[in-house]
Design an enzyme around this catalytic site. Structure first.
Site, short mmCIF file in Angstrom:
data_model
loop_
_atom_site.label_atom_id
_atom_site.label_comp_id
_atom_site.label_asym_id
_atom_site.label_seq_id
_atom_site.Cartn_x
_atom_site.Cartn_y
_atom_site.Cartn_z
N SER A 57 3.91 -1.04 -3.48
CA SER A 57 5.29 -0.67 -3.80
C SER A 57 6.21 -1.84 -4.10
CB SER A 57 5.87 0.19 -2.68
OG SER A 57 5.30 1.48 -2.70
N PHE A 85 -2.70 12.45 0.02
CA PHE A 85 -3.42 11.63 1.01
C PHE A 85 -3.28 12.17 2.42
CE2 PHE A 85 -2.20 8.44 -2.36
CZ PHE A 85 -3.44 8.45 -2.97
N TYR A 127 12.32 8.36 1.00
CA TYR A 127 11.42 7.56 0.17
C TYR A 127 10.41 8.46 -0.54
CZ TYR A 127 8.45 3.56 -1.04
OH TYR A 127 7.74 2.59 -1.72
N ASN A 171 7.51 8.22 -3.95
CA ASN A 171 6.91 7.56 -5.10
C ASN A 171 7.25 8.27 -6.40
OD1 ASN A 171 5.01 5.25 -4.16
ND2 ASN A 171 4.68 6.89 -2.66
N THR A 215 8.43 -4.00 0.59
CA THR A 215 7.12 -3.87 1.24
C THR A 215 6.19 -3.15 0.27
OG1 THR A 215 7.91 -1.81 2.22
CG2 THR A 215 8.07 -3.82 3.56
N GLY A 216 4.90 -3.29 0.51
CA GLY A 216 3.94 -2.60 -0.34
C GLY A 216 2.75 -2.10 0.45
N THR A 217 2.36 -0.87 0.19
CA THR A 217 1.13 -0.32 0.75
C THR A 217 0.36 0.36 -0.36
OG1 THR A 217 2.15 0.10 2.92
CG2 THR A 217 0.11 1.28 2.41
#
Length: 430
Positions: free
Chosen positions: A112, A170, A209, A211, A351-353
């Site tokens: 992200s 997911f 939040y 996507n 941040t990113g996951t």
């Protein structure tokens, strides 16, 4: 589409009164080692300048990296860039099969953090008069959304109410991932997955939040430029900043060159890690499909905060934030997070996951200090939280006896230094 100006002059021309009105909207030497109130007024105020800039606590950075490993990551690394140069630390392995050590020169999936790239491109298009922040999304993508009240700004601030389709996708981590690992989605298919779910809020009412918001941002970029989003990243950010290790990789499943392999934790405790390196990332696209390196992420966040990509007025918009939780330390602007650290320093980035990778990429508001960090695992929040402690060590230095703050004072008045759980960019079970 016109080519962007050279960096020496890019975004430094005086904006016209009409453009400012459109923007305003509703507001105003390297080493190595192995749900909050949403009615609060937005703020972009910078803290008072500290008496001195603390030296980064690189031993503390290593401790955070080792803690991420202790919590399930095969390896971790961080790169701090400040006035005295770069300092790099790496622990563990980047490839479990070969045993190759973690390498700060390696590329990885940044998840992200891609959202900040997408936001920069869209804000450049705002500066060019291609769209306005407070216009309905349907003005530019006719009939896409069922509510004309959803604006461009709502997408960038995660206040549209569009459901995050990844929650269902997911719900079961490994089966969900394997079902989409090699699949290629259209943007429209991802939007349809979101619209099939109930909306989370009324437009503009609350931060939630999703996507889906940045999938729509990608659609806007492609509609307004007439080119793939990869072209916009390349021409407007990657090439001007010389981010040689950075690329938008979709739908190719490979990470070319020296890279970090990602390892996904299954939902069942104690189950074997799943090598999740190769995938199309089509389920994310403009919300998460960029690949980069620690050095490139340092360059990107520093350049952004120094005004090399956006005008001062637009950067002010981007860094005007509202809370994302009740701690008084975490905020969101336009495709940009702000974290307020225990020493009073505010850092901006994202941040990113993505399956097998946790990333942090942050810079101070003046762009003089930046940190990028990676752990090659996911679906294990304790590893993500541990990795986040690199921010405190890098930007606040060695811990003294900090004054009580919203995140350091327990109800009985005693100091509590337990780190806040990491914010989740994807559903997680651990």
């Amino acid at each position: 589409m016109p080519m962007p100006l050279p960096l020496s002059s890019h975004r430094r021309l005086t904006a016209s009164a009409a453009l400012i009105a459109a923007l305003a909207g509703v507001l105003a030497p390297a080493t190595s080692a192995s749900a909050a109130p949403t009615s609060a007024a937005p703020t972009s105020e910078a803290p008072a300048a500290p008496a001195r800039t603390p030296a980064p606590d690189m031993a503390g950075v290593v401790a955070a990296l080792e803690s991420a490993m202790a919590n399930g990551a095969p390896g971790a690394m961080a790169r701090y860039l400040g006035p005295d140069g770069a300092r790099e630390r790496a622990v563990g392995v980047r490839d479990r099969r070969s045993g190759a050590a973690m390498d700060t020169r390696a590329r990885f999936r940044i998840g992200s953090v891609t959202k900040t790239f997408s936001s920069v491109v869209l804000l450049q298009l705002v500066e060019e008069g291609r769209l306005t922040l407070d216009a309905p999304v349907n003005t530019y993508l006719e009939g896409l959304l069922p509510d004309d009240r959803i604006t461009v700004r709502h997408l960038l601030t995660h206040r549209s109410g569009l459901a995050d389709y990844t929650n269902a996708m997911f719900e079961r981590t490994v089966p969900g991932f394997e079902a989409v690992r090699n699949r290629v989605f259209s943007y429209q298919e991802l939007v349809d997955l979101s619209l099939a779910e109930p909306r989370t809020t009324e437009p503009g009412a609350a931060y939630a939040y999703s996507n889906a918001n940045f999938v729509v941002v990608g659609m806007l970029i492609e509609k307004l430029t007439g080119r793939p989003v990869a072209d916009a990243y390349q021409r407007r950010i990657i090439k001007p900043l010389r981010l040689d290790a950075t690329a938008y990789v979709h739908p190719d499943t490979r990470i070319r060159g020296t890279h970090v392999r990602g390892y996904l934790h299954p939902d069942e405790a104690g189950g074997p890690l799943v090598d999740s390196t190769e995938q199309t990332l089509s389920w994310a696209q403009s919300a998460g499909a960029v690949i980069s390196s620690p050095a490139d992420l340092n360059t990107f966040t520093s350049a952004l905060m120094r005004g090399r990509l956006l005008s001062p007025a637009t950067l002010e918009e981007m860094t005007t934030v509202t809370p994302t939780d009740a701690t008084g330390t975490r905020f969101y602007g336009l495709g940009l997070r702000r974290y307020d650290l225990t020493c009073g320093t505010q850092v901006y980035g994202h941040t990113g996951t993505v399956q097998g990778y946790y990333t942090y990429a942050f810079s101070t508001r003046d762009g003089r200090r930046s940190l990028s960090a990676l752990a090659n695992t996911s679906n294990h929040g304790a590893a993500n939280t541990a990795l986040g402690n690199t921010l405190e060590a890098a930007f606040c230095g060695k811990k003294q006896s900090p004054a009580p703050t919203a995140r350091s004072t327990a109800p009985d008045g005693t100091l509590d230094h337990a780190p806040l759980p990491a914010e989740r960019d994807l559903p997680e079970r651990h």
